[in-house]
Design an enzyme around this catalytic site. Structure first.
Site, PDB file in Angstrom:
ATOM      1  N   ILE A  66       0.894  -1.155   0.000  1.00 64.72           N
ATOM      2  CA  ILE A  66       0.000   0.000   0.000  1.00 64.72           C
ATOM      3  C   ILE A  66       0.935   1.208   0.000  1.00 64.72           C
ATOM      4  O   ILE A  66       1.899   1.255   0.768  1.00 64.72           O
ATOM      5  CB  ILE A  66      -0.965  -0.020   1.221  1.00 64.72           C
ATOM      6  CG1 ILE A  66      -1.898   1.191   1.242  1.00 64.72           C
ATOM      7  CG2 ILE A  66      -0.238  -0.147   2.549  1.00 64.72           C
ATOM      8  CD1 ILE A  66      -3.012   1.095   2.317  1.00 64.72           C
ATOM      9  N   SER A  67       0.710   2.142  -0.927  1.00 64.08           N
ATOM     10  CA  SER A  67       1.641   3.260  -1.081  1.00 64.08           C
ATOM     11  C   SER A  67       1.730   4.101   0.190  1.00 64.08           C
ATOM     12  O   SER A  67       0.788   4.166   0.982  1.00 64.08           O
ATOM     13  CB  SER A  67       1.201   4.170  -2.236  1.00 64.08           C
ATOM     14  OG  SER A  67       1.127   3.470  -3.447  1.00 64.08           O
ATOM     15  N   GLN A  68       2.866   4.777   0.322  1.00 63.98           N
ATOM     16  CA  GLN A  68       3.072   5.728   1.430  1.00 63.98           C
ATOM     17  C   GLN A  68       2.032   6.846   1.318  1.00 63.98           C
ATOM     18  O   GLN A  68       1.756   7.326   0.211  1.00 63.98           O
ATOM     19  CB  GLN A  68       4.484   6.298   1.272  1.00 63.98           C
ATOM     20  CG  GLN A  68       4.900   7.252   2.345  1.00 63.98           C
ATOM     21  CD  GLN A  68       6.314   7.769   2.127  1.00 63.98           C
ATOM     22  OE1 GLN A  68       7.105   7.149   1.406  1.00 63.98           O
ATOM     23  NE2 GLN A  68       6.621   8.886   2.736  1.00 63.98           N
TER      24      GLN A  68
END
Ligand code: SAH
Length: 215
Positions: free
Chosen positions: A63-65
């Protein structure tokens, strides 16, 4: 898992951190304040949901930052009822942010397991997002053209097929580069055959891969 007082408090702190890091789009910040990121992560990782870091989800993906989500979403300039195509559904978090902002969201994931899980999570939070299991290299021409296309996996160059699915005046945001580093790239379609590219900092994403994974 539902939202609660503790999660909301942590989220407020994260939003003020994003502001300090230079995110100034109020609509993006409001959406990130509204969407419970922890619901998109496995239970055990609740304590990691509101720090500004990428995190593993299943199938070896991430899950992206939050900062990266904020940058990509700001560059897209989403408006209510914008038609947005996302390539790389992953957990579904980025799709939820776009839906929270009032966009009509279409999202594609190549791992069947992630596709199913994200679809469930989004529905449980009441977001109406059209999710597809498939290879994002083909896009979804039948629902286009799009005001915005967001690619959340690293690509060597922007696929021609996706550029074709943008409206004139539309924007595509993608991390472009090799496996060790990518530049956040904004492409604006300025005419039938004209595109303008600009670069917006270095990032590290998992790669965009061809084909689908059925189990
Ligand atoms: N946007 C996601 C993070 C995505 S990580 C989130 O908010 O959680 C990148 C995702 O892109 C991974 O789930 C990966 O499986 C997917 N992906 C990689 N190549 C793809 C392709 N060709 N088509 C669709 N999805 C792809």
């Amino acid at each position: 898992m539902t939202d609660d007082f503790e999660a909301r408090g942590k989220r407020k702190k994260l939003i003020s951190e994003l502001r300090k890091k230079g995110i100034g789009d109020e609509e993006v910040l409001r959406a990130m304040d509204a969407v419970p990121r922890h619901v998109f992560m496995d239970n055990a990782f609740l304590n990691h949901a509101y720090v500004d870091k990428a995190f593993p989800i299943s199938s070896g993906q991430t899950i992206s930052q939050p900062y990266t989500v904020a940058v990509q979403t700001s560059l897209l300039e989403v408006k209510r009822r914008s038609r947005i195509l996302e390539v790389g559904t992953g957990s579904g978090y980025q799709a939820a942010i776009l839906a929270e902002m009032g966009a009509k969201v279409y999202t594609i994931e190549r791992y069947r397991e992630l596709f199913l899980k994200a679809q469930k999570t989004l529905a449980s939070l009441g977001y109406s997002v059209d999710s597809f299991f498939g290879d994002g290299y083909a896009g979804k021409p039948q629902y286009g053209p799009y005001d915005g296309i967001i690619i959340t996996a690293a690509i060597k160059e922007v696929p021609e097929e996706l550029l074709k699915q943008l409206k004139t005046g539309g924007r595509l945001v993608a991390p472009v580069g090799d496996s060790s580093s990518q530049r956040m790239t904004l492409v604006r379609r300025t005419g039938e055959d004209s595109y303008e590219y600009s670069s917006h900092g270095r990032y590290l994403f998992v790669p965009m891969l061809p084909g689908i994974v059925k189990e």
